[in-house]
Scaffold this active site. Structure first.
Site, PDB file in Angstrom:
ATOM      1  N   ARG A  41       0.824  -1.222   0.000  1.00 16.06           N
ATOM      2  CA  ARG A  41       0.000   0.000   0.000  1.00 16.06           C
ATOM      3  C   ARG A  41       0.856   1.270   0.000  1.00 16.06           C
ATOM      4  O   ARG A  41       0.443   2.297  -0.528  1.00 16.06           O
ATOM      5  CB  ARG A  41      -0.957  -0.037   1.207  1.00 16.06           C
ATOM      6  CG  ARG A  41      -2.044   1.037   1.175  1.00 16.06           C
ATOM      7  CD  ARG A  41      -3.133   0.731   2.199  1.00 16.06           C
ATOM      8  NE  ARG A  41      -3.880   1.921   2.583  1.00 16.06           N
ATOM      9  CZ  ARG A  41      -5.011   2.330   2.009  1.00 16.06           C
ATOM     10  NH1 ARG A  41      -5.554   1.633   1.025  1.00 16.06           N
ATOM     11  NH2 ARG A  41      -5.617   3.417   2.427  1.00 16.06           N
ATOM     12  N   ILE A  67      -7.328   7.721  -1.781  1.00 12.99           N
ATOM     13  CA  ILE A  67      -7.210   6.260  -1.789  1.00 12.99           C
ATOM     14  C   ILE A  67      -8.186   5.799  -0.716  1.00 12.99           C
ATOM     15  O   ILE A  67      -8.213   6.333   0.392  1.00 12.99           O
ATOM     16  CB  ILE A  67      -5.758   5.785  -1.512  1.00 12.99           C
ATOM     17  CG1 ILE A  67      -5.663   4.253  -1.449  1.00 12.99           C
ATOM     18  CG2 ILE A  67      -5.184   6.389  -0.233  1.00 12.99           C
ATOM     19  CD1 ILE A  67      -4.202   3.728  -1.373  1.00 12.99           C
ATOM     20  N   SER A  68      -9.048   4.844  -1.044  1.00  8.95           N
ATOM     21  CA  SER A  68     -10.097   4.409  -0.121  1.00  8.95           C
ATOM     22  C   SER A  68      -9.508   3.822   1.149  1.00  8.95           C
ATOM     23  O   SER A  68      -8.383   3.306   1.170  1.00  8.95           O
ATOM     24  CB  SER A  68     -10.978   3.352  -0.782  1.00  8.95           C
ATOM     25  OG  SER A  68     -11.664   3.897  -1.885  1.00  8.95           O
ATOM     26  N   GLN A  69     -10.316   3.884   2.206  1.00 12.26           N
ATOM     27  CA  GLN A  69      -9.962   3.257   3.480  1.00 12.26           C
ATOM     28  C   GLN A  69      -9.761   1.745   3.262  1.00 12.26           C
ATOM     29  O   GLN A  69     -10.551   1.112   2.555  1.00 12.26           O
ATOM     30  CB  GLN A  69     -11.122   3.498   4.444  1.00 12.26           C
ATOM     31  CG  GLN A  69     -10.913   2.950   5.821  1.00 12.26           C
ATOM     32  CD  GLN A  69     -12.209   2.929   6.624  1.00 12.26           C
ATOM     33  OE1 GLN A  69     -13.275   3.276   6.114  1.00 12.26           O
ATOM     34  NE2 GLN A  69     -12.116   2.514   7.848  1.00 12.26           N
ATOM     35  N   PRO A  70      -8.734   1.145   3.864  1.00 10.08           N
ATOM     36  CA  PRO A  70      -8.487  -0.284   3.659  1.00 10.08           C
ATOM     37  C   PRO A  70      -9.702  -1.185   3.956  1.00 10.08           C
ATOM     38  O   PRO A  70      -9.974  -2.126   3.202  1.00 10.08           O
ATOM     39  CB  PRO A  70      -7.335  -0.584   4.631  1.00 10.08           C
ATOM     40  CG  PRO A  70      -6.596   0.714   4.714  1.00 10.08           C
ATOM     41  CD  PRO A  70      -7.640   1.793   4.620  1.00 10.08           C
TER      42      PRO A  70
END
Ligand code: SAH
Length: 217
Positions: A41, A67-70
């Site tokens: 990441r 970037i989206s939350q994991p």
């Protein structure tokens, strides 16, 4: 980075359990956990944010995008019920992280990004990391990718006011589309749309989410 990644995985699993009554998912399948472990990441966030890459939060990637939350990447991947032979369409490539996670789990990814600068950087990054099963195209994702349809799964990673008709059309029988739907910038419902073997479409709203808007192109 690996202790940070394991900590991220524990936080994701906790959030999966906390939201299980809404999503119906109590545990991530091992293939999804392994994918999250394998994708670096830190390579997908701006260099100055590398130290925060494994925090379970969205991060800015430039051009007002994130970037989206994991956890969101994990649960969206899970919700399309991914299989190793699947072909998946993603709308909103952004930095390419969700595409990379999908590429570890399914056969082929088609991903569309509307901002050329982001899409081109993502394509380059994904090629450098060796992902030869991800095709990135610049364009308006609302039209889908007719030449590559039908898709076993479709993920829309930007908030839409409605479900674009082209995406439902391009879903294979038995396929699942996951899309944040809602009018306001800070509020959508994550909707799962399933097309059954006979072609009938069933929708359910699962979870409150917050995505950047899906533009009209
Ligand atoms: N999938 C990304 C998150 C991307 S954020 C991840 O892995 O983290 C949403 C992205 O959708 C942004 O890059 C934005 O530019 C893009 N986007 C917004 N509207 C779009 C449209 N109509 N077609 C294609 N991409 C779009």
């Amino acid at each position: 980075m690996s202790e940070a990644c394991e900590q991220m995985l524990r936080e994701i699993e906790q959030e999966v359990q906390l939201t299980a009554n809404r999503t119906g998912c109590h545990r991530l399948r091992p293939a999804v956990v392994e994918a999250l472990r394998r994708v670096p990441r830190e390579r997908f966030v701006p260099p100055e944010l590398a130290a925060q890459a494994y925090v379970n939060r969205p991060l800015p990637i430039g051009r007002n995008q994130t970037i989206s939350q994991p956890y969101i990447v994990a649960i969206m991947t899970e919700l399309i019920d991914p299989g190793p032979d699947d072909r998946v369409l993603e709308i909103g490539t952004g930095c390419g992280y969700q595409a990379a996670v999908l590429a570890e789990v399914v056969d082929t990814i088609y991903s569309i990004e509307s901002i050329p600068e982001l899409g081109e950087a993502a394509a380059e990054r994904l090629a450098e990391l060796g992902y030869d099963n991800i095709h990135v195209r610049i364009g308006n994702g609302r039209a889908g990718w007719p030449d590559a349809a039908p898709f076993d799964g479709i993920l829309v990673t930007a908030g839409a006011e409605d479900v674009p008709a082209a995406l439902i059309e391009q879903l294979a029988p038995g396929g699942t589309l996951v899309i944040p739907v809602g009018a306001g910038r800070w509020g959508q419902q994550l909707r799962r749309v399933h097309k059954d073997a006979a072609g009938a479409v069933h929708s359910e709203d699962l979870l409150a989410v917050a995505f950047v808007p899906l533009t009209h192109g």
